[in-house]
Every structure is written in structure tokens, then in C-alpha cells.
Design a protein around this motif. Structure first.
Motif, PDB file in Angstrom:
ATOM      1  N   SER A 383      28.810  46.246  53.235  1.00 13.79           N
ATOM      2  CA  SER A 383      30.148  46.756  52.686  1.00 13.79           C
ATOM      3  C   SER A 383      30.889  47.409  53.289  1.00 13.79           C
ATOM      4  O   SER A 383      30.040  48.332  52.688  1.00 13.79           O
ATOM      5  CB  SER A 383      29.458  46.187  51.365  1.00 13.79           C
ATOM      6  N   GLY A 384      32.161  47.357  52.898  1.00 13.51           N
ATOM      7  CA  GLY A 384      33.297  47.994  53.236  1.00 13.51           C
ATOM      8  C   GLY A 384      34.262  47.732  52.309  1.00 13.51           C
ATOM      9  O   GLY A 384      35.249  48.770  52.501  1.00 13.51           O
ATOM     10  N   ARG A 385      33.969  47.443  50.508  1.00 16.53           N
ATOM     11  CA  ARG A 385      34.496  46.865  50.506  1.00 16.53           C
ATOM     12  C   ARG A 385      34.126  47.240  48.650  1.00 16.53           C
ATOM     13  O   ARG A 385      33.099  46.947  48.285  1.00 16.53           O
ATOM     14  CB  ARG A 385      34.997  45.711  50.060  1.00 16.53           C
ATOM     15  N   VAL A 386      34.786  48.023  47.197  1.00 13.05           N
ATOM     16  CA  VAL A 386      33.905  47.978  46.222  1.00 13.05           C
ATOM     17  C   VAL A 386      35.004  48.181  45.389  1.00 13.05           C
ATOM     18  O   VAL A 386      36.231  48.296  45.612  1.00 13.05           O
ATOM     19  CB  VAL A 386      33.382  50.013  45.739  1.00 13.05           C
ATOM     20  N   ARG A 387      35.147  47.934  44.107  1.00 11.51           N
ATOM     21  CA  ARG A 387      35.895  47.501  42.973  1.00 11.51           C
ATOM     22  C   ARG A 387      35.445  49.013  41.249  1.00 11.51           C
ATOM     23  O   ARG A 387      34.479  48.778  41.685  1.00 11.51           O
ATOM     24  CB  ARG A 387      36.291  46.284  42.703  1.00 11.51           C
ATOM     25  N   THR A 388      36.602  48.774  40.616  1.00 10.20           N
ATOM     26  CA  THR A 388      35.834  49.460  39.801  1.00 10.20           C
ATOM     27  C   THR A 388      36.678  48.531  38.886  1.00 10.20           C
ATOM     28  O   THR A 388      37.772  47.414  38.971  1.00 10.20           O
ATOM     29  CB  THR A 388      37.404  50.989  39.954  1.00 10.20           C
ATOM     30  N   THR A 389      36.213  48.833  37.676  1.00  7.41           N
ATOM     31  CA  THR A 389      36.410  47.648  36.229  1.00  7.41           C
ATOM     32  C   THR A 389      37.456  48.039  35.504  1.00  7.41           C
ATOM     33  O   THR A 389      37.246  49.711  34.772  1.00  7.41           O
ATOM     34  CB  THR A 389      35.124  46.804  35.634  1.00  7.41           C
ATOM     35  N   GLU A 391      36.267  48.333  32.716  1.00  8.23           N
ATOM     36  CA  GLU A 391      35.476  48.392  31.724  1.00  8.23           C
ATOM     37  C   GLU A 391      34.279  50.104  32.194  1.00  8.23           C
ATOM     38  O   GLU A 391      33.217  50.726  31.635  1.00  8.23           O
ATOM     39  CB  GLU A 391      33.983  47.218  31.564  1.00  8.23           C
ATOM     40  N   GLN A 392      34.964  50.461  32.934  1.00  8.97           N
ATOM     41  CA  GLN A 392      34.084  52.109  33.445  1.00  8.97           C
ATOM     42  C   GLN A 392      33.018  51.614  34.058  1.00  8.97           C
ATOM     43  O   GLN A 392      31.954  52.236  34.329  1.00  8.97           O
ATOM     44  CB  GLN A 392      34.048  52.657  32.110  1.00  8.97           C
ATOM     45  N   LYS A 393      33.479  50.239  34.633  1.00  9.64           N
ATOM     46  CA  LYS A 393      31.737  50.596  35.630  1.00  9.64           C
ATOM     47  C   LYS A 393      32.558  49.880  37.687  1.00  9.64           C
ATOM     48  O   LYS A 393      33.639  49.981  37.374  1.00  9.64           O
ATOM     49  CB  LYS A 393      31.419  48.496  35.223  1.00  9.64           C
ATOM     50  N   MET A 394      31.393  49.469  38.279  1.00 10.56           N
ATOM     51  CA  MET A 394      31.665  49.656  39.435  1.00 10.56           C
ATOM     52  C   MET A 394      31.687  48.521  40.093  1.00 10.56           C
ATOM     53  O   MET A 394      30.370  47.909  39.684  1.00 10.56           O
ATOM     54  CB  MET A 394      31.238  50.378  40.055  1.00 10.56           C
ATOM     55  N   ILE A 395      31.738  47.743  40.871  1.00  7.68           N
ATOM     56  CA  ILE A 395      31.270  46.574  42.381  1.00  7.68           C
ATOM     57  C   ILE A 395      30.865  47.005  43.262  1.00  7.68           C
ATOM     58  O   ILE A 395      31.956  47.189  43.709  1.00  7.68           O
ATOM     59  CB  ILE A 395      31.889  45.248  41.942  1.00  7.68           C
ATOM     60  N   VAL A 396      30.133  45.841  44.015  1.00  9.62           N
ATOM     61  CA  VAL A 396      29.713  46.329  45.945  1.00  9.62           C
ATOM     62  C   VAL A 396      30.332  45.262  46.087  1.00  9.62           C
ATOM     63  O   VAL A 396      29.562  44.274  44.969  1.00  9.62           O
ATOM     64  CB  VAL A 396      28.654  46.713  46.021  1.00  9.62           C
ATOM     65  N   LEU A 397      31.361  44.678  46.761  1.00 15.33           N
ATOM     66  CA  LEU A 397      31.313  43.165  47.476  1.00 15.33           C
ATOM     67  C   LEU A 397      30.689  43.499  48.689  1.00 15.33           C
ATOM     68  O   LEU A 397      30.351  43.619  49.551  1.00 15.33           O
ATOM     69  CB  LEU A 397      33.173  42.723  47.616  1.00 15.33           C
TER      70      LEU A 397
END
Length: 564
Positions: A383-389, A391-397
Motif C-alpha cells: 500500500s502507498g496510501r493511508v487515511r485519517t478519520t 474518530e481519531q482512527k487511521m486506515i490503510v488502503l
């Protein structure tokens, strides 16, 4: 002496006072009516960057002009942080210069929560080199550093901007970060991808001096997710994905939401906006705020007060007639979300057949070394992309199916679980007294220890529950719309001593029947009593709830005794 014809009777002169209005530019009130409006008139906040780079970073903290220090520097994401060792009882008593430390909080704006792994690595490296390892995730998709020295700010900007990030208008009376669905463009159930609108608003509005002097901050959200995943109800402006029966996918327009000490749920204008017109409508709404917003009193300067006074019909009319010069299309309201959680935590399939993995730090508290490791871990799994939310969380795409289990294990090794308990998943906390000059109580460590205690005491509890902890009344952690909202204040313990504690709000909600929590008369708990109190209330909920009843619904009907 009696009046004579030569001495006519003169009525007493009445004192005439000119009504200053609310300081609205659109009705001719341009004279600054408070110190904030004066310093903004004296010099645009965006101009302070030059002074930071050429003067303050070279001469040090003591060279900073007070109007820049506690005013214009916010336009570039900088707030002075709280001096260590000052207890909450002195927050409202001391002068700003007594509360100020000679270090800064610096906020990196992350519009739409979108990050590449390269950007995340740079954020982590800056944290380790310049911020003593701090890098908190906020509930507005940003990252906040602490312990920043003014001498280091130009170098930090250079490194952020080299990878396409900035701190421009991350604070101040400006258009703040644009919240966006963290799974925009990838979620299987998405109604419409709002990313092009976020990018166009960034291009037109952010850093534009036409919009850099607003009455107060302006909060925005855009999401095409059916989960309603950007807290649209409490933003100044929000675009919510809907399907129009005639025109297809687009956005429902909301205005006038906000929390703090006078909370209001945003209101629908009843207008459907196609994707390619979102930026035009955004520009119209922010222009109304700039021109008609109340500038006389800071505590009435948010857009929500103008919307409340005008009503949605007048607001829409002014938007259409004075700013857009055309009528908007009427449209439907968004559907209520089916899912009880809307934070995207866990493993989920993408449109392209790959997967995204959402995970939960503890109350947004993280450090630069861990952020760097997340970037490395994501890249190691393709993966080359992540996200913040929000709700103080994170996501790896963009994770291939065969890589998911390994990624989840790698995250667990960093204490970043994709399978969190309800308590870890649902607990948020603001910055608190550790760094914030407005705070009265500690929040981050309190929230982390509360999670551990509740997991130990009620391990079987698996219902969605939100516990939001705020260090003062300003509601940065959204206390009024949590199942259990905790507003920090000083309270008396059983020995009559003044200690840190919380006023309790119960039964707030977003998404599903959005509304504000209930305050039980006199219900306050000390920080030490907090685990006992929440355990007691949640066990009563488990005992009294009806089939599949949400906590917020139960709290609305429960007796005060049950909630105490």
C-alpha cells in the motif's frame, strides 16, 4: 426662575447612542468592534508567515509581537501551548502571557484525511526531530504536534510542503480543514466520490485572502458515504451524498452546525448540488459568512447564529439571489445509515477487489516513531496510501486479500488493533490540560486508562458506545453528541476537596436521530470515580434495554436514578 419669552423652555437632552449592529460588513459595519477584529484589519493573518521566517525564527520567542503570537500565527496552524504545572483552577484566572509556554502546538491540515505513505513518513520524522515525538490524531483528520520551537518552524514548513502538505489556515478565523470520507473513491457502497470537490475548494479558497478574514472559524465536511462518516451535522457547511430521483448522485446541502457552549445541529437547505457545483456553492456560503456573519461578539460569531436568526428559507434565498445568481435544485434528505459504527475500523472490501484496514490508536494518542512504522508496514504490504478519520482512527488502503492477515498482525504488534473493544473503538479525548491553555482537566491519559479499566471490568460488552472526554466546555471532543459525554471541570470529592472531574451528558448521537445528550441534574463525577460510574451505567443499560435498543434511546427514557 420662570421661563420668559427670551428664555424658551428646552427639553432635557437625551443621550443618543448609535446602534452598532452585529458588525456585519454587508450592512456597512466595517469598524472593528473587538480586539480580534482590529488585529485582523491591521494586517491579514496570512502575512505573518514572512515575519516568522525572517524575524521570529531568527530572534526567538521573545521577539514575537503579541498580536501575532496570540492571533495571526493561528493562520499558519500555530498556538502557544500551556506552560507545565499550571492547575485547572487557574485556567480562567491567569493572563495569557502567564499561561503561555515558549513552545507551540502546530497543526498539519490533512484535507479529506488523505495521505500517502511518503507524507506519513515525513510527518513521523518531523515529530521525532522537532516535536519530542508527539503527533496526536484529531477528530478533524489532522495531526497535531507539540513542543515546537519557533526557530524550527520554517524548516518544518519546508519539509511538509516538499511532500504536498501544509499548515495553511489550520487554525484561525479561516476555512479550516475540509473533512472528507476517508474511503472516498474506494468504498463499495459509496454514493459519490467527493474528492474532486475537496480538491477544487482547496485550490480556490485555502490561502486566498478573499476568505482569510472570517468572523470566526469555518468548518466544512464533504462525504458521499452512506455511513454519514464526517459528522456533517456539526459543521458550518456540509455536503452529504444522496441519490436524486431525477438527476442521480449528488449532495444534500447542510449549514449552521456547531458545538461549543451553544450547540446547534446543522440544518438542511433542501438543495441538491451536483459534484461539479459543490465548490461554487461552498464559495457562496463562506461568502455569506464573511459578509453577513456577526463580528461584534466572539461568542456569537459562528455561522450557526446567523442561520438560527435568518432561518433556512432566507439563507437559501440570499445564497441563490446574491451569490449564486441562480436557483438551486430541490433534493431529498440522506437516508439514515444502517451501520451502527461509521469509523471504518476493521477489514473491508474495496471497489477494486482489494481491502482497506481501519485500526484504533488509544484516544488519538500516537507518536512519530509509530507513524513512521505504519508507513513502512503499509508499504511492506503493497500500500502507498493511508487515511485519517474523524474518530481519531487511521486506515490503510489498497491491501491485497492475501496480505490482510499479515498487516493486521503487524498493526497489533504496534498496539494498533483492527479488532478493538467497543471501549477502545468508541472513546475519544481532546488535548486536555497537558498542552491546552483552555483546559481544566487531564484527558488523554484519563481516556487511555478508562479503556483499560472498562475492558477489564465488562469484557463481554460489545455494543457500539461512544465515550467522549473534553477538558473544558468548548467541546473539541464532541461531548454533546456522544453516548457518554464528559465535560471537564473542577468538582468536590467526598472529603469536600476540589479535584478534577466531569459533568456528564448522556444519550447524544450523530447519524441515527442526531441530537444532544441529556444532562441529569447535579450529575458530576470525579476523575477517580469515572470507571465506577460508567461501569454502573452500562450495566444498568444492559439490564434494562429493550431488544436491540441503542444506548442513546435507553438514556433518553431511563430514570435519573438509573443514570446516576
Amino acid at each position: 426662575m420662570a421661563a420668559t419669552p427670551q428664555d424658551p423652555v428646552v427639553a432635557p437632552r437625551r443621550k443618543v447612542s448609535r446602534h452598532r449592529g452585529e458588525g456585519q460588513w454587508a450592512v456597512g459595519h466595517f469598524t472593528p468592534l473587538n480586539g480580534n477584529e482590529q488585529f485582523k484589519k491591521d494586517d491579514d493573518g496570512l502575512n505573518v508567515r514572512t515575519r516568522i521566517e525572517t524575524i521570529y525564527s531568527k530572534r526567538g520567542f521573545d521577539s514575537i509581537d503579541p498580536n501575532d503570537l496570540r492571533g495571526r500565527m493561528r493562520w499558519w496552524g500555530l498556538y502557544t501551548q500551556r506552560k507545565p504545572g499550571i492547575d485547572g483552577g487557574k485556567t480562567a484566572i491567569l493572563e495569557p502571557e502567564e499561561l503561555d509556554d515558549k513552545f507551540f502546538m502546530l497543526r498539519v491540515r490533512i484535507d479529506g484525511g488523505r495521505l500517502t505513505t511518503e507524507q506519513l513518513r515525513v510527518i513521523g520524522e518531523i515529530s521525532q526531530e522537532f516535536a519530542r515525538g508527539t503527533a496526536d490524531l484529531t477528530d478533524r483528520q489532522n495531526v497535531q504536534y507539540h513542543w515546537i520551537r519557533i526557530e524550527d518552524v520554517p524548516e518544518i514548513w519546508d519539509r511538509l510542503e516538499a511532500v504536498g502538505l501544509s499548515t495553511t489556515e489550520a487554525c484561525g478565523d479561516t476555512p479550516r480543514v475540509i473533512l472528507g470520507s476517508p474511503v472516498a473513491g474506494i468504498a463499495e457502497d459509496e454514493i459519490i466520490d467527493g474528492t474532486p470537490a475537496v480538491e477544487e475548494i482547496q485550490r480556490r479558497i485555502i490561502g486566498n485572502k478573499d476568505f482569510s478574514n472570517l468572523p470566526r472559524k469555518f468548518k466544512s465536511a464533504i462525504s458521499g458515504s452512506p455511513l454519514l462518516d464526517v459528522a456533517h451535522e456539526i459543521n458550518d457547511i456540509a455536503f452529504v451524498g444522496v441519490n436524486h430521483p431525477e438527476h442521480g448522485p449528488g449532495f444534500d446541502l447542510w449549514v449552521g452546525g456547531g458545538l461549543s457552549t451553544n450547540p446547534k445541529i446543522g440544518q438542511r437547505l433542501g438543495a441538491w448540488v451536483p459534484l461539479d457545483e459543490v465548490a461554487d456553492v461552498y464559495e457562496g456560503v463562506i461568502s455569506i459568512f464573511r459578509d453577513y456573519g456577526y463580528r461584534r461578539l466572539r461568542n456569537r460569531a459562528r455561522l450557526k447564529f446567523l442561520v438560527a436568526d435568518w432561518g433556512v428559507e432566507k439563507f437559501r434565498q440570499v445564497l441563490e439571489d446574491e451569490y449564486l445568481e441562480r436557483k438551486l435544485v430541490d433534493g431529498p434528505a440522506p437516508d439514515q445509515p444502517v451501520a451502527r459504527w461509521r469509523d471504518h475500523v476493521g477489514v473491508h472490501r474495496q471497489q477494486d477487489g482489494r481491502y482497506y484496514v481501519g485500526f484504533a490508536p488509544r484516544v488519538g494518542r500516537i507518536d512519530g516513531a509509530t507513524l513512521t512504522k505504519i508507513a513502512e508496514l503499509a508499504e511492506a504490504h503493497g500500500s502507498g496510501r493511508v487515511r485519517t478519520t474523524v474518530e481519531q482512527k487511521m486506515i490503510v488502503l489498497d491491501v491485497e486479500r492475501e496480505q490482510v492477515d499479515s498487516l493486521v498482525e503487524g498493526l497489533e504488534a504496534l498496539d494498533l488493533t483492527a479488532r478493538p473493544s467497543s471501549f477502545r473503538r468508541g472513546t475519544m479525548a481532546c488535548t486536555g490540560i497537558e498542552y491546552c491553555k483552555l483546559a481544566i482537566v487531564e484527558t488523554k491519559a484519563r481516556g487511555a486508562s478508562l479503556i483499560d479499566e472498562l475492558e477489564r471490568r465488562i469484557p463481554e460488552f460489545d455494543e457500539p458506545i461512544t465515550i467522549n472526554i473534553n477538558g473544558c466546555p468548548n467541546a473539541c471532543a464532541r461531548i454533546q453528541v456522544a453516548d457518554i459525554g464528559l465535560k471537564g471541570q473542577l468538582v468536590l470529592n467526598d472529603a469536600g476537596e476540589q479535584v478534577e472531574g466531569f459533568q456528564v451528558h448522556l444519550g447524544g448521537a450523530l447519524g441515527l436521530e442526531a441530537g444532544f445528550g441529556r444532562k441529569v441534574r447535579g450529575l458530576k463525577v470525579t476523575s477517580d470515580e469515572l470507571p465506577d460510574y460508567i461501569e454502573r451505567v452500562l450495566k444498568r443499560f444492559q439490564a434494562e434495554r429493550e431488544d436491540d435498543e441503542r444506548f442513546a434511546v435507553w438514556a433518553a427514557r431511563a430514570s435519573e436514578e438509573a443514570l446516576s
